[in-house]
Design an enzyme around this catalytic site. Structure first.
Site, PDB file in Angstrom:
ATOM      1  N   ASN A 221       5.483 -14.294   0.199  1.00 24.00           N
ATOM      2  CA  ASN A 221       4.816 -13.919  -1.050  1.00 24.00           C
ATOM      3  C   ASN A 221       5.562 -12.740  -1.672  1.00 24.00           C
ATOM      4  O   ASN A 221       6.557 -12.266  -1.121  1.00 24.00           O
ATOM      5  CB  ASN A 221       3.343 -13.602  -0.798  1.00 24.00           C
ATOM      6  CG  ASN A 221       3.190 -12.481   0.200  1.00 24.00           C
ATOM      7  OD1 ASN A 221       3.641 -11.367  -0.043  1.00 24.00           O
ATOM      8  ND2 ASN A 221       2.591 -12.767   1.354  1.00 24.00           N
ATOM      9  N   PHE A 336      -6.812  -3.807   2.278  1.00 24.41           N
ATOM     10  CA  PHE A 336      -6.346  -3.913   0.902  1.00 24.41           C
ATOM     11  C   PHE A 336      -6.749  -5.267   0.353  1.00 24.41           C
ATOM     12  O   PHE A 336      -6.779  -6.257   1.086  1.00 24.41           O
ATOM     13  CB  PHE A 336      -4.820  -3.723   0.820  1.00 24.41           C
ATOM     14  CG  PHE A 336      -4.443  -2.296   0.499  1.00 24.41           C
ATOM     15  CD1 PHE A 336      -4.677  -1.295   1.422  1.00 24.41           C
ATOM     16  CD2 PHE A 336      -3.897  -1.958  -0.737  1.00 24.41           C
ATOM     17  CE1 PHE A 336      -4.372   0.031   1.124  1.00 24.41           C
ATOM     18  CE2 PHE A 336      -3.578  -0.642  -1.041  1.00 24.41           C
ATOM     19  CZ  PHE A 336      -3.814   0.349  -0.114  1.00 24.41           C
TER      20      PHE A 336
HETATM   21  O1  C5P Z   1      -8.416 -11.894   3.709  1.00 26.61           O
HETATM   22  P1  C5P Z   1      -7.511 -11.236   2.702  1.00 26.61           P
HETATM   23  O2  C5P Z   1      -6.081 -11.643   2.858  1.00 26.61           O
HETATM   24  O3  C5P Z   1      -7.963 -11.428   1.307  1.00 26.61           O
HETATM   25  O4  C5P Z   1      -7.648  -9.670   3.007  1.00 26.61           O
HETATM   26  C1  C5P Z   1      -6.646  -8.754   2.693  1.00 26.61           C
HETATM   27  C2  C5P Z   1      -6.620  -7.665   3.716  1.00 26.61           C
HETATM   28  O5  C5P Z   1      -6.641  -8.227   5.031  1.00 26.61           O
HETATM   29  C3  C5P Z   1      -5.347  -6.841   3.668  1.00 26.61           C
HETATM   30  O6  C5P Z   1      -5.684  -5.546   4.099  1.00 26.61           O
HETATM   31  C4  C5P Z   1      -4.447  -7.551   4.643  1.00 26.61           C
HETATM   32  O7  C5P Z   1      -3.445  -6.690   5.164  1.00 26.61           O
HETATM   33  C5  C5P Z   1      -5.422  -8.003   5.699  1.00 26.61           C
HETATM   34  N1  C5P Z   1      -5.047  -9.266   6.343  1.00 26.61           N
HETATM   35  C6  C5P Z   1      -4.678  -9.275   7.684  1.00 26.61           C
HETATM   36  N2  C5P Z   1      -4.396 -10.460   8.303  1.00 26.61           N
HETATM   37  C7  C5P Z   1      -4.477 -11.624   7.645  1.00 26.61           C
HETATM   38  C8  C5P Z   1      -4.866 -11.637   6.285  1.00 26.61           C
HETATM   39  C9  C5P Z   1      -5.151 -10.448   5.666  1.00 26.61           C
HETATM   40  O8  C5P Z   1      -4.573  -8.224   8.293  1.00 26.61           O
HETATM   41  N3  C5P Z   1      -4.189 -12.754   8.272  1.00 26.61           N
END
Ligand code: C5P
Length: 413
Positions: A221, A336
Site C-alpha cells: 500500500n 492509527f
Molecule cells: O484494522 P485497521 O487496519 O483498520 O486498524 C488500523 C490500526 O491497526 C493501525 O494502528 C495498524 O497499525 C493496526 N493494524 C495491525 N495489524 C493489522 C491491521 C492493522 O497492527 N493486521
C-alpha cells in the site's frame, strides 16, 4: 518569493548557543555545523582556541554567525572585560565541536588558561549545560588518559555527543571522528526537548507491509512510514528507549532508535509479539496489509500467451495491534486509523473493537508520502484535533498526549 519562517516555529528558535572550537581537523565541519544551527533558528556566539584558528579562520565563523568571534580572554571589547562570565550567562548551552583530547583534558583538570576552557569552567553548571563533541584519532580516543578524562568530565556533568566511528582524516578507521553537522544539530534539537518519556520503552510499527505473490511481485500500500518514523524520533527525543519495527521504506533510522526491518505482515507480527510484553507503550502506525495471498509461488508466474489470467486467493493477516492489546497486562496501546472518509466514526469504532485507550485518525490519501498531516485523537473521553503541521511537530504533540495519559494511569507495564 519565499516567505520567511518565524523563528518560533524553528526547532532551535529562541535558543542562544556558544559554539566553541578547539584544535582539530574536524574544525572544517564546524562551519557547516554553525550554518545548520542558525538555519534551525539558534543565535550562535563562536569562541575559538588558538589551535582552532590554525585549522579554520575566525573570519569564516564571523561571516556565518553574524557575530565577531571571541578568541582571547584579553579581548577588551566587552565593557566589563569579562567575556568569560557574560557569554555563559547569556547562553542556553555551550557546545564544543570539535572537542580535542587536549581540550577534554583541560576541562577534566579544571584548567582555565585560555578563553574557551575559562568560559566552560566559569559557566553556571545548572543553567548552562556543556556539550562536548569529541574529535580525535582512534588511538587518542582509546588512550587510558583520554578514558580517564572523559569519565571525569561526565562525572562533572558534561554531556558527550558522539564520537562517531569510521574513516579518519589520518587515514585510519575507528572511533573518534566528530559527528556530522546534521547529526550534531539533531542532537542539540533532541537535547532541548522536554524528557516527558524518560525511562519509558516504546515499540512502534511503521510503513507498509509487502505480501509476496511470487519472487518478483507482491501487494502493498502507499504508506511511506514517515509518521511512524517521526513518532520514533519524537519519543527518543523525549527520553524514551525506542524500538521501531519497519516495513519496506526508504527512510533513515532516527538517531539512537533500534530498528528491525521486516517485509510481510506475518514477519511484523513475529517481530512484535515476543517483544511487546517488555514495553510501556505500543504505537501501531504501520499500514499492515489486511490480506495476503494464500500461497506465494516459488518461481515467477509466467504470462504464457494463452490469455488465461492467474487467480489469487487471499487469507486474512493477524491483527498485530489487537493481539498486543490483548496481552495481560498490555502496554499502553495507540492505534492509527488511516481512512478515506468519516475519520472520527471509523477511529472510534477501532477504539472499541480493538480495546484501545487511544486511536489517532487521519485521512490516508491526503497524507501518504507527504511531510505534513492533520490528526484526530480519539479516546473514551472525547476528541482532539491537531491541525495541519509537519509530521515531527504532530509526533511531538502526540508524545505529550501519551506521556500525559501514562502519568494519569501510572506506568502500565
Ligand atoms: O484494522 P485497521 O487496519 O483498520 O486498524 C488500523 C490500526 O491497526 C493501525 O494502528 C495498524 O497499525 C493496526 N493494524 C495491525 N495489524 C493489522 C491491521 C492493522 O497492527 N493486521
Amino acid at each position: 518569493m519565499s516567505i520567511p519562517v518565524p523563528h518560533s516555529t524553528l526547532p532551535l528558535g529562541g535558543r542562544h548557543l556558544v559554539l566553541g572550537l578547539s584544535g582539530g581537523i574536524a574544525c572544517y565541519k564546524s562551519a557547516e555545523l554553525l550554518r545548520e544551527l542558525t538555519r534551525a533558528g539558534a543565535s550562535v556566539q563562536v569562541v575559538m582556541t588558538d589551535a582552532a584558528c590554525h585549522f579554520i579562520t575566525p573570519v569564516t565563523m564571523q561571516a556565518l554567525s553574524g557575530l565577531p568571534v571571541v578568541t582571547s580572554q584579553w579581548d577588551a571589547r566587552e565593557p566589563n572585560n569579562m567575556a568569560h562570565i557574560n557569554l555563559s550567562r547569556e547562553a542556553d548551552a555551550i557546545l564544543v565541536a570539535p572537542a580535542s583530547a587536549d581540550f577534554i583534558a583541560q576541562i577534566a583538570q579544571g584548567r582555565a588558561d585560555e578563553m574557551l576552557s575559562l568560559l566552560c569552567i566559569a559557566r553556571p553548571v545548572e543553567s548552562c549545560p556543556l556539550l562536548l563533541a569529541p574529535a580525535m584519532n582512534r588511538e587518542m580516543w582509546a588512550h587510558p588518559a583520554t578514558r580517564r578524562n572523559v569519565a571525569q568530565v561526565l562525572a562533572d556533568g558534561a554531556l558527550l555527543l558522539g564520537p562517531g566511528s569510521g574513516d579518519q582524516a589520518c587515514g585510519e578507521v575507528g572511533d573518534g571522528r566528530m559527528l556530522e553537522a546534521t547529526e550534531l544539530r539533531d542532537e542539540l534539537i533532541a537535547f532541548f526537548q522536554p524528557k516527558l518519556l524518560a525511562g519509558k520503552r516504546l515499540l512502534i510499527t511503521a510503513g507498509p507491509t509487502f505480501e509476496p505473490i511470487d519472487p518478483v511481485r507482491g501487494i502493498t500500500n502507499r504508506s511511506s512510514g514517515k509518521m511512524g518514523f517521526a513518532i520514533a524520533r519524537a519519543a527518543q527525543e523525549a527520553g524514551a528507549e525506542v524500538t521501531l519495527v519497519a516495513g519496506p521504506v526508504a527512510l533513515a533510522t532516527p538517531r539512537h532508535v533500534r530498528r528491525i526491518d521486516v517485509q510481510s505482515a506475518l514477519q511484523m507480527f513475529d517481530a512484535v509479539l515476543p517483544l511487546a510484553p517488555g514495553f510501556d507503550v505500543f504505537v501501531g502506525t504501520a499500514a499492515v496489509a489486511d490480506w495476503r495471498p494464500v500461497t506465494a509461488a516459488d518461481q515467477k508466474i509466467k504470462k504464457d500467451g494463452s490469455g488465461v489470467v492467474p487467480t489469487l486467493a487471499f487469507t486474512e493477516n493477524p491483527d498485530i495491534l489487537a493481539s498486543v492489546a490483548r496481552l495481560n497486562p498490555p502496554p499502553f496501546c495507540v492505534g492509527f486509523a488511516a481512512e478515506s472518509q468519516d475519520v472520527a466514526r471509523h477511529a472510534r469504532e477501532k477504539l472499541v473493537r480493538k480495546h484501545l485507550p487511544l486511536v489517532v485518525g487521519n485521512l490516508g490519501p491526503a497524507t501518504f508520502g507527504r511531510d505534513d498531516n492533520s490528526l484526530l485523537l480519539i479516546d473514551a473521553e472525547g476528541e482532539r484535533a491537531l491541525p495541519t503541521a509537519d509530521k515531527l511537530s504532530l509526533a511531538r504533540e502526540l508524545v505529550r498526549e501519551i506521556a500525559e495519559r501514562l502519568g494519569r494511569s501510572g506506568s502500565p507495564a
